[in-house]
Structures are given as structure tokens and as C-alpha cells.
Design an enzyme around this catalytic site. Structure first.
Site, mmCIF file in Angstrom:
data_model
loop_
_atom_site.group_PDB
_atom_site.id
_atom_site.type_symbol
_atom_site.label_atom_id
_atom_site.label_comp_id
_atom_site.label_asym_id
_atom_site.label_seq_id
_atom_site.Cartn_x
_atom_site.Cartn_y
_atom_site.Cartn_z
ATOM 1 N N SER A 50 0.837 -1.209 0.000
ATOM 2 C CA SER A 50 0.000 0.000 0.000
ATOM 3 C C SER A 50 0.868 1.254 0.000
ATOM 4 C CB SER A 50 -0.887 0.026 1.255
ATOM 5 O OG SER A 50 -1.901 -0.927 1.149
ATOM 6 N N ARG A 64 1.584 4.189 -3.046
ATOM 7 C CA ARG A 64 1.363 5.609 -2.747
ATOM 8 C C ARG A 64 2.629 6.424 -2.947
ATOM 9 N NH1 ARG A 64 -2.418 2.632 -0.337
ATOM 10 N NH2 ARG A 64 -4.329 3.520 0.529
ATOM 11 N N GLY A 112 -5.880 -3.141 -7.823
ATOM 12 C CA GLY A 112 -7.046 -2.312 -7.507
ATOM 13 C C GLY A 112 -6.651 -0.978 -6.896
ATOM 14 N N SER A 130 -13.495 2.119 2.952
ATOM 15 C CA SER A 130 -12.536 1.731 1.919
ATOM 16 C C SER A 130 -11.410 2.751 1.849
ATOM 17 C CB SER A 130 -13.217 1.636 0.551
ATOM 18 O OG SER A 130 -12.220 1.606 -0.473
ATOM 19 N N ASP A 139 -7.395 -7.679 4.367
ATOM 20 C CA ASP A 139 -6.683 -8.639 3.508
ATOM 21 C C ASP A 139 -6.220 -9.876 4.284
ATOM 22 O OD1 ASP A 139 -7.081 -6.962 1.351
ATOM 23 O OD2 ASP A 139 -5.176 -5.915 1.627
ATOM 24 N N ARG A 161 -13.719 -13.163 -2.219
ATOM 25 C CA ARG A 161 -12.986 -13.902 -1.183
ATOM 26 C C ARG A 161 -13.900 -14.561 -0.152
ATOM 27 N NH1 ARG A 161 -7.823 -9.867 -0.594
ATOM 28 N NH2 ARG A 161 -6.744 -10.603 -2.454
ATOM 29 N N ARG A 205 -3.645 -13.689 -2.320
ATOM 30 C CA ARG A 205 -3.919 -13.949 -0.892
ATOM 31 C C ARG A 205 -4.477 -15.365 -0.701
ATOM 32 N NH1 ARG A 205 -0.999 -9.983 0.775
ATOM 33 N NH2 ARG A 205 -1.633 -7.924 0.097
HETATM 34 C C1 S3P Z 1 -5.792 -1.051 0.142
HETATM 35 C C2 S3P Z 1 -7.006 -1.001 0.788
HETATM 36 C C3 S3P Z 1 -7.874 -2.173 0.956
HETATM 37 C C4 S3P Z 1 -7.124 -3.474 0.705
HETATM 38 C C5 S3P Z 1 -6.257 -3.419 -0.505
HETATM 39 C C6 S3P Z 1 -5.242 -2.296 -0.394
HETATM 40 C C7 S3P Z 1 -5.031 0.198 0.001
HETATM 41 O O1 S3P Z 1 -8.942 -2.043 0.054
HETATM 42 O O2 S3P Z 1 -8.028 -4.551 0.594
HETATM 43 O O3 S3P Z 1 -5.584 -4.646 -0.692
HETATM 44 O O4 S3P Z 1 -3.836 0.153 -0.324
HETATM 45 O O5 S3P Z 1 -5.618 1.264 0.230
HETATM 46 P P1 S3P Z 1 -10.277 -1.220 0.477
HETATM 47 O O6 S3P Z 1 -9.860 -0.207 1.446
HETATM 48 O O7 S3P Z 1 -10.833 -0.624 -0.750
HETATM 49 O O8 S3P Z 1 -11.195 -2.258 1.077
#
Ligand code: S3P
Length: 428
Positions: free
Chosen positions: A20, A24, A92, A163, A312, A343, A387
Site C-alpha cells: 500500500s 502511494r 485495484g 474503503s 486482507d 474472497r 492472498r
Molecule cells: C488497500 C485497501 C484495501 C485493501 C487493498 C489495499 C489500500 O482495500 O483490501 O488490498 O492500499 O488502500 P479497500 O480499502 O478498498 O477495502
């Protein structure tokens, strides 16, 4: 690949940099002034997609070492549309954060990805961004997403569902929006890496309770990001050490951001022997060394507010619950259905095939634990979900008969060296 049962999980390890935070750092670095040096970058298929995406947008990224990058920022309005579409691969986080970041840039952009990503819903985020003046079109609510850069205006957002990806996308749009503060209200707190990093880069980000606000800035600057070890990559190891008798494992330099460390807290509540040493700060993030030793567990209920803190890791929680005395329940986790796979379905199917007594519900699952090693012996297909592949590997170690994993390569989405590291701490 056959993952045979382990006699114990023993050793000292470090895991790659947090995914994450790595995403970023590259994305925010791309819109900074000057160079951002990223140390401890977690290189994986997902984060490579992010590097490729910002390069396609005209940003220079130097690969200095496997885990060191130099990102030469293009400034807040300096991203340029590439010729073709931007391929987000399986990521995602990349897709959603880019939707927010590109909504206020000049030009037209098309974001797409692999088959799994093209199946993931993004209409809610698109709609929230349209509320700020963004011009985005999804394909029946999913990628490809077509973005025509527009002048954005600040807005308040109340998220129905917690989220971090959605929150982050809205904050990145808010950074470019005119007319005051963009505010995001979360139903439950989620990981705050975006806020922490934007704050370090000079953006006026404020958190008050479950509201986060941001205002337009003229420029950002982030000289250096130190990425801690990824708690989501460490979680399979900590879970295996907890569940395989006679284990003792230390994980060094691990990010323990409170919005990420839910699995460790819940395991401790179940009776796990997880100890946290040498707490320190790295950049703005909490880091520590974590030791996990085997323990007998008791069932628990994961509360709704805990779900985002271990989103996760819920697959691994389900496995641990399968070996805990009593009935464990997860509710309020419907977002699991919108991950790399559904999942709730994949976890239930995989664990059931290995002898765990788990049933799915709309928004979670229920596990009737038995404090012995599950039978195992099944063949698992992860459906390309990293995962789920890691869950199957840990299930193989803790089971009596091992697990055959048909598509182990999917771990490379977040952790290419996963099996080598697992093998190095497994005693048979
Ligand atoms: C993430 C947030 C989560 C997580 C994803 C990474 C992130 O998703 O499941 O693997 O880096 O912000 P959500 O916050 O949309 O559920």
C-alpha cells in the site's frame, strides 16, 4: 506445487516493503516537485504496474536497486496522457488512486487491467468523483474507465462502506479541487497511509474522528519515503507460526500501523503468543519487530470496525478460526466479495475442501473450529488471487496431509519471494 505439513516454523525474517505504501510513494512522488527517493520499495507485479503507469504518464523513475527507486516528480499538474490505455494489471489500489489523481489532470486517460481487475466495481467511486466535477465513464460500472481531465471543485463525501482506496482517491482529487475543503467521512477508520504521506509532502490534510479533510495545494515535495515491511505479507508467517506446534518466528522491521494490525490484535485475543518489540517510527509509520510462537486458540467474533484493519488478512483469520476452540464469526465484510476474487466464496471453498468447517454468509463467514490440525490433502486453485495462494500454502503447512496448489505463481502479485522465504523457516 505440493506444500507438505511442517514440523515447526522457526527463524528470523524480514518481508518486502509494504505494498500500500509503495503504491502511494510512487503515485504521490509522481506529482511532487523534485525527486522522491523510495527506500524499501516492495517490488511485486502490483507495484511494478504502478511504476509502469507513472512512466506512461511521463514521469521518470530510476530503478536504483531492487528496493530503491528515484521518482522525478512532474508536479501537481504535470501528468500527460499516454498514447494507449494505462494497464493497471491486477492492482485495484493503482486503478482507484489513479481515478482520483487523473480526474483533475489535463487530457484523456483510459484505465484498464487484467480480467480480475476488469470485473471489479468502480462505479461508486466514479460517482463520488463526478460530485466534484470529474468527467469519468466506466464500462457497466467496471474498468475500462475513461477519464477526461476536468476542473474539480471541493466536496463532502459520506462513504457507505469503509474503503481506504476510495478515501485515498477522493483525497487525491481534493488536492486538485478549488473552492475549499474536500472532506471524507468514513463509517469505520481505514488505513491512513495516504494522509500520512500527503501530510509529509506538505498538503494540508486533517483528521478529526472519522473525517479526513484536504485542500488544494500549489505544490508538494517529498524527499524520501522509507517503506516498512508489509504486515499483509508477514501475516501468513505469523499465522503459520501460531498454528504449527513448536514454532518460534521473529519478523523484523514490520509496519504495525494500527489500521493494518488487526489480525495480530485478534490473534492475541484468541490466545496467540504474539509479542511486539522495539516499537519505533519510520517516516510517519509505526514499525516494530514481532515474535510469534505457537499457541492454542479460542474462537472470537471479528467486530465490524475491526474488518478494515484486517481486510486482507480475513482469509488467514478463517484458517486460524478453523483450529480455535468454538465458533468464530466475521460480519460486515461484504467488500471481500469485490477483491481479486470473491474472497467470501474462495476462502470458504478452499478451506472447506481442506476439512475446515466454514460456512459463507452475505457479508462474512462462520467457522466451527476444532483444535487439531485440519486434514488437508486437497488440490487448491487460487483463481489467480495471491492472498488465496498464500492461504493455501499456510493451510498446507498446518494440515496433516499437505496441500497441492495449482497456481503458486499468483503470489508474485504482492510477494514474488514468498515460497522461498516460507521454505527457509519451515522444518519438516
Ligand atoms: C488497500 C485497501 C484495501 C485493501 C487493498 C489495499 C489500500 O482495500 O483490501 O488490498 O492500499 O488502500 P479497500 O480499502 O478498498 O477495502
Amino acid at each position: 506445487m505440493l506444500v507438505a505439513p511442517a514440523a515447526a516454523v522457526v527463524g528470523h525474517i524480514g518481508v518486502p516493503g509494504d505494498k500500500s505504501i509503495s503504491h502511494r510513494a510512487v503515485l504521490i512522488g509522481a506529482v511532487c516537485e523534485g525527486e522522491t527517493r523510495i527506500e524499501g520499495f516492495g517490488r511485486s507485479a502490483d507495484t511494478e504496474s504502478t511504476v509502469a503507469a507513472v512512466r506512461a504518464l511521463g514521469v521518470e523513475v530510476a530503478d536504483e536497486e531492487v528496493d530503491v527507486l528515484g521518482v522525478k516528480g512532474a508536479g501537481l499538474d504535470g501528468l500527460r496522457p499516454p498514447e494507449g490505455l494505462i494497464d493497471c494489471g491486477n492492482a485495484g489500489t493503482l486503478l482507484k488512486l489513479l481515478m482520483g489523481l487523473l480526474a483533475g489532470q489535463e487530457g484523456e486517460f483510459v484505465l484498464s487491467g487484467d480480467e480480475s481487475l476488469r470485473g471489479r466495481p468502480v462505479e461508486d467511486l466514479a460517482e463520488a468523483l463526478r460530485g466534484m466535477g470529474a468527467d469519468l465513464e466506466t464500462t457497466d460500472g467496471r474498468p475500462p474507465v475513461r477519464i477526461k481531465g476536468a476542473e474539480l471543485h471541493a466536496a463532502e463525501h459520506r462513504l457507505d462502506r469503509a474503503s481506504a482506496q476510495t478515501k485515498s482517491a477522493l483525497l487525491l482529487a481534493g488536492l486538485q479541487a478549488r473552492g475549499g475543503k474536500t472532506v471524507v467521512f468514513e463509517p469505520y477508520s481505514t488505513r491512513d497511509h495516504t494522509e500520512t504521506m500527503l501530510g509529509a509532502a506538505g498538503a494540508p490534510v486533517r483528521r478529526s474522528g472519522r473525517a479526513v479533510s484536504i485542500e488544494r495545494v500549489e505544490s508538494l515535495r517529498l524527499d524520501r519515503v522509507d517503506v516498512p515491511g508489509d504486515i499483509s505479507s508477514a501475516a501468513p508467517f505469523a499465522t503459520a507460526a501460531t498454528l504449527v506446534p513448536g514454532s518460534e518466528l521473529s519478523i523484523h522491521g514490520l509496519g504495525i500501523n494500527p489500521f493494518r494490525a488487526g489480525l495480530l490484535d485478534v490473534l492475541v485475543r484468541m490466545g496467540a503468543r504474539v509479542a511486539v518489540f522495539d516499537r519505533r517510527r519510520l517516516g510517519g509509520e509505526a514499525v516494530a519487530d514481532v515474535e510469534a510462537r505457537s499457541a492454542a486458540l479460542t474462537a472470537t467474533t471479528v467486530k465490524k470496525g475491526e474488518v478494515p484493519r484486517m481486510i486482507d488478512e480475513l482469509p488467514l483469520f478463517a484458517l486460524a478460526a478453523g483450529m480455535a476452540r468454538g465458533e468464530s464469526v466475521v460480519r460486515g465484510a461484504a467488500q471481500l466479495r469485490e477483491k481479486e476474487t470473491d474472497r467470501i466464496e474462495t476462502v470458504t471453498n478452499v478451506l472447506r475442501s481442506l476439512g475446515v468447517r466454514i460456512t459463507a454468509s452475505d457479508d462474512g463467514f462462520r467457522v466451527r473450529g476444532v483444535p487439531t490440525r485440519p486434514k488437508g490433502g486437497g488440490v487448491v486453485h487460487s483463481g489467480g488471487d495471491h492472498r488465496i495462494a498464500m492461504l493455501a500454502a499456510v493451510a498446507g503447512l498446518v494440515s496433516r496431509e499437505g496441500v497441492e496448489l495449482q497456481d503458486p505463481e499468483s503470489v508474485a502479485v504482492s510477494f514474488p519471494g514468498f515460497f522461498d522465504l516460507l521454505e527457509s523457516v519451515t522444518q519438516r
